[in-house]
Design a protein around this motif. Structure first.
Motif, PDB file in Angstrom:
ATOM      1  N   TYR A 156       0.898  -1.270   0.043  1.00 28.37           N
ATOM      2  CA  TYR A 156       0.123   0.188  -0.169  1.00 28.37           C
ATOM      3  C   TYR A 156       0.697   1.227   0.065  1.00 28.37           C
ATOM      4  CZ  TYR A 156      -3.810   3.183   1.049  1.00 28.37           C
ATOM      5  OH  TYR A 156      -4.855   4.137   1.240  1.00 28.37           O
ATOM      6  N   GLN A 157       1.928   1.329   0.690  1.00 28.78           N
ATOM      7  CA  GLN A 157       2.740   2.431   0.774  1.00 28.78           C
ATOM      8  C   GLN A 157       3.483   2.827  -0.312  1.00 28.78           C
ATOM      9  OE1 GLN A 157       3.503   4.733   3.638  1.00 28.78           O
ATOM     10  NE2 GLN A 157       1.667   3.615   4.506  1.00 28.78           N
ATOM     11  N   ARG A 158       3.737   1.820  -1.370  1.00 27.42           N
ATOM     12  CA  ARG A 158       4.257   1.940  -2.536  1.00 27.42           C
ATOM     13  C   ARG A 158       3.161   2.126  -3.662  1.00 27.42           C
ATOM     14  NH1 ARG A 158       9.421   0.935  -3.684  1.00 27.42           N
ATOM     15  NH2 ARG A 158       8.791   0.101  -5.764  1.00 27.42           N
ATOM     16  N   ARG A 163      -1.970   7.678  -2.768  1.00 31.97           N
ATOM     17  CA  ARG A 163      -1.707   8.897  -2.626  1.00 31.97           C
ATOM     18  C   ARG A 163      -2.279   9.870  -3.601  1.00 31.97           C
ATOM     19  NH1 ARG A 163       3.333   8.501  -1.288  1.00 31.97           N
ATOM     20  NH2 ARG A 163       3.318   6.117  -1.469  1.00 31.97           N
ATOM     21  N   THR A 164      -3.289   9.626  -4.203  1.00 31.77           N
ATOM     22  CA  THR A 164      -3.865   9.980  -5.489  1.00 31.77           C
ATOM     23  C   THR A 164      -5.435  10.312  -5.058  1.00 31.77           C
ATOM     24  OG1 THR A 164      -2.361   8.893  -6.838  1.00 31.77           O
ATOM     25  CG2 THR A 164      -4.319   9.720  -7.950  1.00 31.77           C
ATOM     26  N   LEU A 165      -5.962  11.345  -5.588  1.00 31.83           N
ATOM     27  CA  LEU A 165      -7.221  11.658  -5.334  1.00 31.83           C
ATOM     28  C   LEU A 165      -7.911  11.777  -6.773  1.00 31.83           C
ATOM     29  CD1 LEU A 165      -6.854  15.037  -3.298  1.00 31.83           C
ATOM     30  CD2 LEU A 165      -7.453  12.579  -2.376  1.00 31.83           C
ATOM     31  N   TYR A 743       4.305   2.902  -6.889  1.00 28.86           N
ATOM     32  CA  TYR A 743       4.652   4.468  -6.993  1.00 28.86           C
ATOM     33  C   TYR A 743       6.110   4.402  -7.119  1.00 28.86           C
ATOM     34  CZ  TYR A 743       5.885   8.887  -4.774  1.00 28.86           C
ATOM     35  OH  TYR A 743       6.076  10.343  -4.706  1.00 28.86           O
ATOM     36  N   ALA A 744       6.436   4.763  -8.473  1.00 31.78           N
ATOM     37  CA  ALA A 744       7.843   4.690  -8.978  1.00 31.78           C
ATOM     38  C   ALA A 744       8.036   5.502 -10.215  1.00 31.78           C
ATOM     39  CB  ALA A 744       8.164   3.315  -9.642  1.00 31.78           C
ATOM     40  N   TRP A 745       8.131   6.831  -9.592  1.00 32.86           N
ATOM     41  CA  TRP A 745       8.341   8.050 -10.346  1.00 32.86           C
ATOM     42  C   TRP A 745       9.924   8.426 -10.413  1.00 32.86           C
ATOM     43  CZ3 TRP A 745       4.150  10.846  -7.384  1.00 32.86           C
ATOM     44  CH2 TRP A 745       2.774  10.668  -7.830  1.00 32.86           C
ATOM     45  N   PHE A 746      10.681   8.435 -11.675  1.00 31.74           N
ATOM     46  CA  PHE A 746      12.099   8.474 -11.611  1.00 31.74           C
ATOM     47  C   PHE A 746      12.392   9.968 -11.865  1.00 31.74           C
ATOM     48  CE2 PHE A 746      10.310   4.669 -13.162  1.00 31.74           C
ATOM     49  CZ  PHE A 746       9.906   5.142 -14.726  1.00 31.74           C
TER      50      PHE A 746
END
Length: 746
Positions: A156-158, A163-165, A743-746
């Motif tokens: 869940y944390q990843r 973290r999105t609305l 959740y993997a933004w680079f």
């Protein structure tokens, strides 16, 4: 002396009082014997067959990853027992005291009890409420604990969705990436900057992709038969008729077959080119009324959703975003008015179906629940009934609950398909609505109408007769003894529900046996030429049907609650079913079924609310009993009046104490000052668009699959694309492999 009655007269009398003919002695015995016996035999057959059919009985051992794999299970006949035993569950009740015949069982009810002894029933009513509230409160705390563990999990944390609305019903003038940010800033100006994306109109792409998938699967079937023996290909290539949906259909010879492989290859290539062109030609200004905003911190996203849960900033609604694979994309662009109209239409059809079912359900209540009634209107059957008493006693105990159960197997399918068109935005939300509608239908038709139809009919007939004789309507109603008839009817029908609950064990055993998947898989593998894709789908773990099972559990719990105060035999019957079913369902969840769309525990409120409703129904039944059979001053009845209000107050208390903590990771107000450079990072916004954009924009197009033995010659037969679509020249600059929610933004 009156002569024999005609079948029509008997039918009218049965409508008035279907339970005047008692159930044959031994009906409950036969229900208990057959349910337990067949369940045991089925479990034994399952134990013998399971080691040789792990594809059907333990597909999750093959498909689950190491983290989610169930406990290993051996090849022994009873090797499946110990893993269940060791999964932190205590030993469950496997045997119940033998129940009595119907005449004896009726003595357990308060039908022939008056006056002071019914204080015990009042005490039972309060004990029921105390025990139920205690268990619901304890489980509410457990759900909260599990929900917090779910929030803190690495998965869940990843998760990007955490973290999105999701913003819905966005006004046209705000339908842009910048507009999404301004909507949130207007309501929560102290929030940090977010990465935002507005939805775009995908036009005909979903339809084109559907045609492409269908064509690829059709080609796979052709190749599976043609390449069944790659070393000895058939002398003639397969042929087919052109599809009428093909725009170039008119260019082919009418009524003549053409080479199937060449035609389908060409059709696939044309669809891929068309999809690529439409994707590249989409106008980014052609936006829709929903979008997404993502934050770096989970607490901030949840706190904003909590703050805006009852508000509509600039006319938009702001909620926590579901996982992308949970979204029903076709329903997302619907306007509030369209959604409301669809919901109203679907509810009308469900309401119509509910009331139309009253007539067949009434005949089931009269004739199926008691075969003696059928003999009264069918003289030939009455002869058979009298001649073969033992046989029809067994049929009475087995057939009537079975028919009642089988009648409703198709209902979940109907309700789910109706709910799809009702406009739900998520699949888990749709399933919650299906549970609610199924439960309402079952309680009204299969419990209330089934149990009370004869009372209502008798009341109507009595009032009509009285008014025809000159009595006014008011006195006719008072003299009809409606509530007394209702009470006696509930006591009489309670024996049927004992047999029904016992019969439900058979349904649990059938679930364990997985008969239909076993038969279907056998015939597909032995008498067909399944494609590799079909074999993968055939051996993949099936999806657990949560709405149907939740409804079953809630319904039989409601039956047990409503009749537990009138017929104590209902309680051990329900306990037997529950103990066996929980044990068997544990195996299904561990080794066979998977959860397609994880709800994270949000089904709990649906289950909880309906359990509270079932308890209130039980309170009303107890009130009726003590009102009719209590002391003349109705002191006992008045003492039960607080019971429903206790449950309502308890529901409000639990909602205020637990719901916000269960739904939101954090509810604290936001006061942050974050670097604004994140808002200008196009790569991060692209990742948000790729994961929360319509799948039609980024989904990789499937390619034909053949068996491994034919892989070497596929390229010489099929001249189309064989890569997975993630090459640099695919034209899809935002293509992703699948739809990972990481959740993997680079």
């Amino acid at each position: 002396m009156d002569g024999p009655k005609s079948p029509v007269e008997e039918l009218l009398e049965l409508l008035k009082d279907p339970f005047r003919q008692p159930l044959t002695d031994g009906a409950i015995w036969s229900a208990l014997g057959t349910s337990v016996g067949i369940t045991a035999v089925t479990a034994l057959i399952f134990s013998l067959v399971r080691p040789y059919n792990t594809v059907i009985y333990a597909p999750k051992l093959k498909h689950a990853d190491e983290k989610h794999a169930p406990p290993p299970i051996g090849k022994g006949i009873f090797a499946w027992v110990m893993p269940l035993w060791r999964t932190t569950e205590k030993d469950l009740v496997a045997h119940a005291d033998k129940v009595a015949q119907q005449k004896w069982s009726l003595r357990f009810t308060p039908a022939n009890v008056w006056g002071q002894p019914l204080w015990a029933l009042v005490v039972i009513g309060y004990l029921f409420n105390i025990v139920i509230c205690s268990f619901l409160w304890w489980n509410y705390r457990q759900v909260l604990r599990l929900r917090r563990i779910y929030f803190e999990s690495e998965e869940y944390q990843r998760s990007l969705s955490a973290r999105t609305l999701m913003l819905n019903d966005i006004p046209k003038n705000m339908a842009s990436d910048e507009g999404v940010a301004r909507i949130i800033d207007s309501a929560v100006p102290q929030s940090s900057f977010s990465r935002t994306v507005i939805a775009r109109n995908v036009k005909l792409i979903p339809s084109l992709i559907e045609q492409h998938d269908h064509t690829v699967r059709k080609l796979e079937k052709v190749l599976a038969k043609y390449l069944k023996d790659p070393l000895n290909l058939p002398p003639a290539r397969p042929r087919c008729y052109p599809s009428k949906k093909d725009p170039s259909y008119s260019t082919y010879p009418k009524g003549q077959k053409i080479d199937a492989i060449d035609y389908l290859t060409q059709r696939i290539r044309e669809l891929e080119i068309e999809i690529k062109e439409v994707r590249n030609s989409l106008d980014k200004r052609n936006t829709l009324s929903y979008g997404f905003a993502s934050y770096d911190d989970i607490s901030e996203a949840h706190a904003i959703a909590y703050t805006l849960r009852k508000k509509k900033p600039l006319g938009a609604t702001v909620v926590l975003a579901p996982k992308p694979n949970d979204i029903i994309w076709d329903n997302m662009p619907l306007t509030p008015s369209t959604r409301s109209w669809r919901r109203l239409t679907i509810n009308f059809w469900i309401l119509l179906l509910t009331f139309l079912w009253i007539v067949p359900n009434a005949f089931i209540a009269i004739f199926v629940a008691n075969l003696s009634n059928l003999g009264l209107v069918w003289k030939d059957f009455q002869t058979q009934l009298s001649t073969n008493t033992t046989f029809w006693t067994i049929v009475q105990g087995v057939a009537s609950p079975a028919v009642t159960s089988l009648t409703y197997l198709i209902l979940p399918i109907i309700f789910r398909r109706l709910s799809i068109r009702a406009g739900d935005r998520t699949k888990t939300g749709r399933d919650r609505h299906v549970v609610g509608k199924l439960y309402a239908f079952f309680v009204f038709n299969n419990l209330i109408v089934f149990s009370l139809f004869n009372t209502v009919w008798s009341f109507v007939v009595t009032v009509i007769k009285s008014t025809s004789g000159g009595t006014d309507v008011g006195n006719a109603i008072l003299n009809s003894k409606f509530f007394d008839t209702l009470f006696i009817s509930l006591c009489s029908v309670s024996a049927f529900w004992v047999t029904w609950l016992l019969q439900r064990n058979l349904g649990a055993a059938i679930d364990l046996a997985q008969l239909w998947p076993l038969i279907y898989s056998f015939f597909m593998r032995k008498f067909s030429s399944p494609t590799p894709r079909e074999m993968i789908e055939l051996t993949a773990p099936p999806t657990f049907d949560y709405p149907s099972y939740y409804n079953y559990f809630l319904f039989y719990s409601t039956v047990a609650l409503c009749f537990g105060g009138l017929q104590p035999l209902v309680l051990p019957a329900a306990a037997l079913y529950f103990s066996i079913d929980v044990w068997l369902k544990k195996y299904l969840l561990l080794y066979i079924f998977v959860t397609k769309n994880e709800s994270g525990g949000v089904f709990w409120r649906v289950v909880y609310n309906r359990f509270v409703f079932g308890t209130i129904l039980a309170n009303l039944v107890i009130f009726l009993a003590v009102f009719q059979r209590g002391d003349g001053q109705h002191l006992q009845a008045f003492s039960t009046v607080p019971l429903p209000f206790i449950m309502i107050i308890f529901k409000i208390y639990c909602s205020r104490v637990f719901d916000a903590k269960i739904r939101f990771y954090s509810t604290q107000s936001i006061n942050r000052n974050t670097d604004t450079s994140a808002l200008k990072d196009p790569l991060r916004s692209s990742n948000l668009a790729a994961r929360f954009g319509h799948p039609a924009l980024y989904r990789n197009l499937i390619t034909p699959m053949v068996h491994a033995k034919a892989q070497n010659i596929l390229a010489s037969i099929y001249k189309g694309r064989l890569s997975d679509g993630r090459t640099a020249d695919s034209g899809d600059t935002l293509s992703t492999s699948g739809y990972s929610d990481a959740y993997a933004w680079f």
